[in-house]
Scaffold this motif. Sequence first.
Motif, PDB file in Angstrom:
ATOM      1  N   SER A  26      32.015  31.873  23.355  1.00 26.73           N
ATOM      2  CA  SER A  26      31.640  32.427  24.667  1.00 26.73           C
ATOM      3  C   SER A  26      31.242  31.327  25.648  1.00 26.73           C
ATOM      4  O   SER A  26      30.695  31.619  26.708  1.00 26.73           O
ATOM      5  N   ARG A  27      31.481  30.082  25.266  1.00 26.71           N
ATOM      6  CA  ARG A  27      31.195  28.911  26.100  1.00 26.71           C
ATOM      7  C   ARG A  27      29.713  28.824  26.463  1.00 26.71           C
ATOM      8  O   ARG A  27      29.347  28.379  27.537  1.00 26.71           O
ATOM      9  N   TYR A  28      28.843  29.311  25.573  1.00 25.06           N
ATOM     10  CA  TYR A  28      27.387  29.264  25.754  1.00 25.06           C
ATOM     11  C   TYR A  28      26.953  29.968  27.047  1.00 25.06           C
ATOM     12  O   TYR A  28      26.012  29.562  27.703  1.00 25.06           O
ATOM     13  N   CYS A  29      27.639  31.044  27.370  1.00 25.72           N
ATOM     14  CA  CYS A  29      27.368  31.833  28.583  1.00 25.72           C
ATOM     15  C   CYS A  29      26.954  33.241  28.151  1.00 25.72           C
ATOM     16  O   CYS A  29      27.698  33.921  27.433  1.00 25.72           O
ATOM     17  N   ALA A  30      25.784  33.684  28.596  1.00 27.75           N
ATOM     18  CA  ALA A  30      25.252  34.985  28.192  1.00 27.75           C
ATOM     19  C   ALA A  30      26.157  36.138  28.606  1.00 27.75           C
ATOM     20  O   ALA A  30      26.349  37.088  27.840  1.00 27.75           O
ATOM     21  N   VAL A  31      26.734  36.075  29.790  1.00 27.96           N
ATOM     22  CA  VAL A  31      27.610  37.150  30.265  1.00 27.96           C
ATOM     23  C   VAL A  31      28.852  37.244  29.376  1.00 27.96           C
ATOM     24  O   VAL A  31      29.258  38.333  28.966  1.00 27.96           O
ATOM     25  N   LYS A  32      29.432  36.090  29.036  1.00 28.42           N
ATOM     26  CA  LYS A  32      30.610  36.082  28.166  1.00 28.42           C
ATOM     27  C   LYS A  32      30.240  36.509  26.746  1.00 28.42           C
ATOM     28  O   LYS A  32      31.038  37.152  26.060  1.00 28.42           O
ATOM     29  N   LEU A  33      29.039  36.172  26.318  1.00 32.85           N
ATOM     30  CA  LEU A  33      28.568  36.594  25.001  1.00 32.85           C
ATOM     31  C   LEU A  33      28.445  38.113  24.955  1.00 32.85           C
ATOM     32  O   LEU A  33      28.868  38.749  23.982  1.00 32.85           O
ATOM     33  N   ALA A  34      27.900  38.704  25.996  1.00 36.00           N
ATOM     34  CA  ALA A  34      27.780  40.160  26.064  1.00 36.00           C
ATOM     35  C   ALA A  34      29.167  40.806  26.023  1.00 36.00           C
ATOM     36  O   ALA A  34      29.372  41.798  25.302  1.00 36.00           O
ATOM     37  N   LEU A  35      30.115  40.245  26.755  1.00 36.32           N
ATOM     38  CA  LEU A  35      31.481  40.777  26.737  1.00 36.32           C
ATOM     39  C   LEU A  35      32.074  40.692  25.332  1.00 36.32           C
ATOM     40  O   LEU A  35      32.718  41.636  24.865  1.00 36.32           O
ATOM     41  N   ARG A  42      22.695  43.409  30.224  1.00 36.09           N
ATOM     42  CA  ARG A  42      21.319  43.929  30.144  1.00 36.09           C
ATOM     43  C   ARG A  42      20.972  44.371  28.716  1.00 36.09           C
ATOM     44  O   ARG A  42      19.880  44.141  28.233  1.00 36.09           O
ATOM     45  N   HIS A  43      21.925  45.022  28.051  1.00 28.92           N
ATOM     46  CA  HIS A  43      21.670  45.443  26.675  1.00 28.92           C
ATOM     47  C   HIS A  43      21.471  44.220  25.779  1.00 28.92           C
ATOM     48  O   HIS A  43      20.578  44.215  24.922  1.00 28.92           O
ATOM     49  N   LEU A  44      22.276  43.183  25.981  1.00 32.79           N
ATOM     50  CA  LEU A  44      22.126  41.955  25.199  1.00 32.79           C
ATOM     51  C   LEU A  44      20.758  41.327  25.464  1.00 32.79           C
ATOM     52  O   LEU A  44      20.106  40.842  24.535  1.00 32.79           O
ATOM     53  N   GLU A  45      20.305  41.364  26.716  1.00 36.09           N
ATOM     54  CA  GLU A  45      18.970  40.852  27.040  1.00 36.09           C
ATOM     55  C   GLU A  45      17.895  41.612  26.278  1.00 36.09           C
ATOM     56  O   GLU A  45      16.994  41.008  25.686  1.00 36.09           O
ATOM     57  N   ARG A  46      17.977  42.937  26.300  1.00 33.50           N
ATOM     58  CA  ARG A  46      16.977  43.748  25.592  1.00 33.50           C
ATOM     59  C   ARG A  46      17.013  43.456  24.093  1.00 33.50           C
ATOM     60  O   ARG A  46      15.970  43.339  23.448  1.00 33.50           O
ATOM     61  N   TYR A  47      18.204  43.329  23.543  1.00 37.42           N
ATOM     62  CA  TYR A  47      18.349  43.038  22.117  1.00 37.42           C
ATOM     63  C   TYR A  47      17.719  41.685  21.771  1.00 37.42           C
ATOM     64  O   TYR A  47      16.951  41.576  20.833  1.00 37.42           O
ATOM     65  N   PHE A  48      18.046  40.660  22.546  1.00 32.18           N
ATOM     66  CA  PHE A  48      17.514  39.326  22.283  1.00 32.18           C
ATOM     67  C   PHE A  48      15.998  39.286  22.435  1.00 32.18           C
ATOM     68  O   PHE A  48      15.308  38.644  21.638  1.00 32.18           O
ATOM     69  N   LEU A  49      15.483  39.964  23.449  1.00 31.58           N
ATOM     70  CA  LEU A  49      14.032  39.996  23.629  1.00 31.58           C
ATOM     71  C   LEU A  49      13.346  40.653  22.434  1.00 31.58           C
ATOM     72  O   LEU A  49      12.319  40.161  21.960  1.00 31.58           O
ATOM     73  N   SER A  50      13.910  41.756  21.958  1.00 32.15           N
ATOM     74  CA  SER A  50      13.271  42.446  20.832  1.00 32.15           C
ATOM     75  C   SER A  50      13.484  41.704  19.517  1.00 32.15           C
ATOM     76  O   SER A  50      12.595  41.667  18.677  1.00 32.15           O
ATOM     77  N   LYS A  51      14.638  41.089  19.341  1.00 32.13           N
ATOM     78  CA  LYS A  51      14.969  40.445  18.064  1.00 32.13           C
ATOM     79  C   LYS A  51      14.457  39.006  17.980  1.00 32.13           C
ATOM     80  O   LYS A  51      13.964  38.583  16.951  1.00 32.13           O
ATOM     81  N   TYR A  52      14.592  38.245  19.085  1.00 28.24           N
ATOM     82  CA  TYR A  52      14.274  36.814  19.064  1.00 28.24           C
ATOM     83  C   TYR A  52      13.141  36.419  20.010  1.00 28.24           C
ATOM     84  O   TYR A  52      12.719  35.271  20.009  1.00 28.24           O
ATOM     85  N   GLY A  53      12.707  37.347  20.845  1.00 27.65           N
ATOM     86  CA  GLY A  53      11.604  37.063  21.756  1.00 27.65           C
ATOM     87  C   GLY A  53      11.972  36.179  22.921  1.00 27.65           C
ATOM     88  O   GLY A  53      11.098  35.579  23.557  1.00 27.65           O
ATOM     89  N   PRO A  56      18.893  35.798  26.302  1.00 26.51           N
ATOM     90  CA  PRO A  56      20.072  35.137  25.734  1.00 26.51           C
ATOM     91  C   PRO A  56      20.377  33.748  26.309  1.00 26.51           C
ATOM     92  O   PRO A  56      20.681  32.831  25.547  1.00 26.51           O
ATOM     93  N   GLN A  57      20.291  33.574  27.626  1.00 27.37           N
ATOM     94  CA  GLN A  57      20.697  32.285  28.187  1.00 27.37           C
ATOM     95  C   GLN A  57      19.804  31.127  27.729  1.00 27.37           C
ATOM     96  O   GLN A  57      20.332  30.089  27.332  1.00 27.37           O
ATOM     97  N   PRO A  58      18.483  31.268  27.742  1.00 27.61           N
ATOM     98  CA  PRO A  58      17.666  30.174  27.184  1.00 27.61           C
ATOM     99  C   PRO A  58      17.939  29.952  25.697  1.00 27.61           C
ATOM    100  O   PRO A  58      17.946  28.809  25.227  1.00 27.61           O
ATOM    101  N   TRP A  59      18.194  31.014  24.951  1.00 27.62           N
ATOM    102  CA  TRP A  59      18.525  30.879  23.534  1.00 27.62           C
ATOM    103  C   TRP A  59      19.830  30.097  23.375  1.00 27.62           C
ATOM    104  O   TRP A  59      19.928  29.206  22.528  1.00 27.62           O
ATOM    105  N   LEU A  60      20.811  30.414  24.197  1.00 30.24           N
ATOM    106  CA  LEU A  60      22.089  29.708  24.148  1.00 30.24           C
ATOM    107  C   LEU A  60      21.921  28.233  24.508  1.00 30.24           C
ATOM    108  O   LEU A  60      22.516  27.360  23.884  1.00 30.24           O
ATOM    109  N   ARG A  61      21.087  27.966  25.507  1.00 30.31           N
ATOM    110  CA  ARG A  61      20.856  26.578  25.899  1.00 30.31           C
ATOM    111  C   ARG A  61      20.170  25.806  24.768  1.00 30.31           C
ATOM    112  O   ARG A  61      20.531  24.668  24.464  1.00 30.31           O
TER     113      ARG A  61
END
Length: 134
Positions: A26-35, A42-53, A56-61
């Motif tokens: 996904s080229r370390y891009c949150a939008v492409k990761l969600a796709l 937004r769903h990926l954001e909620r998932y990452f917040l609940s699962k990893y705290g 997604p973008q800071p996690w990818l970085r």
Amino acid sequence: AANEAKQIMSSRLDHIADWAALAKSSRYCAVKLALACQVSARHLERYFLSKYGVLPQPWLRDLRMHRAVEFVRAKMLLKDVAFELRYQDPAHFTHDFKEYFGVSPSCFNQNLSLPVSGGQMSLFDKRCRFSTSD
């Protein structure tokens, strides 16, 4: 029905075994990761917040910079590191690396003897911290 759809999406995300490979593709891009995950950003954001705290973008970085350290320590050429981490060019990689760690990749390699907090990378944010004591 909304809860059922939410559970289906969450379980789909829970079954992803190799987030690092998916991040790279996904080229370390949150939008492409969600796709790639077939969910909304937004769903990926909620998932990452609940699962990893973390979002997604800071996690990818963090993941990208952690991989960069491995490559730099292995003395890979910067152009190869940039290519492997899906940067447009080595200059962009060098800029991001320096912004993240406070030193350029070449300086980082020359200063491996500098103390890093706890003798290793921080497990929380994977950032190396150098002591600048004289």
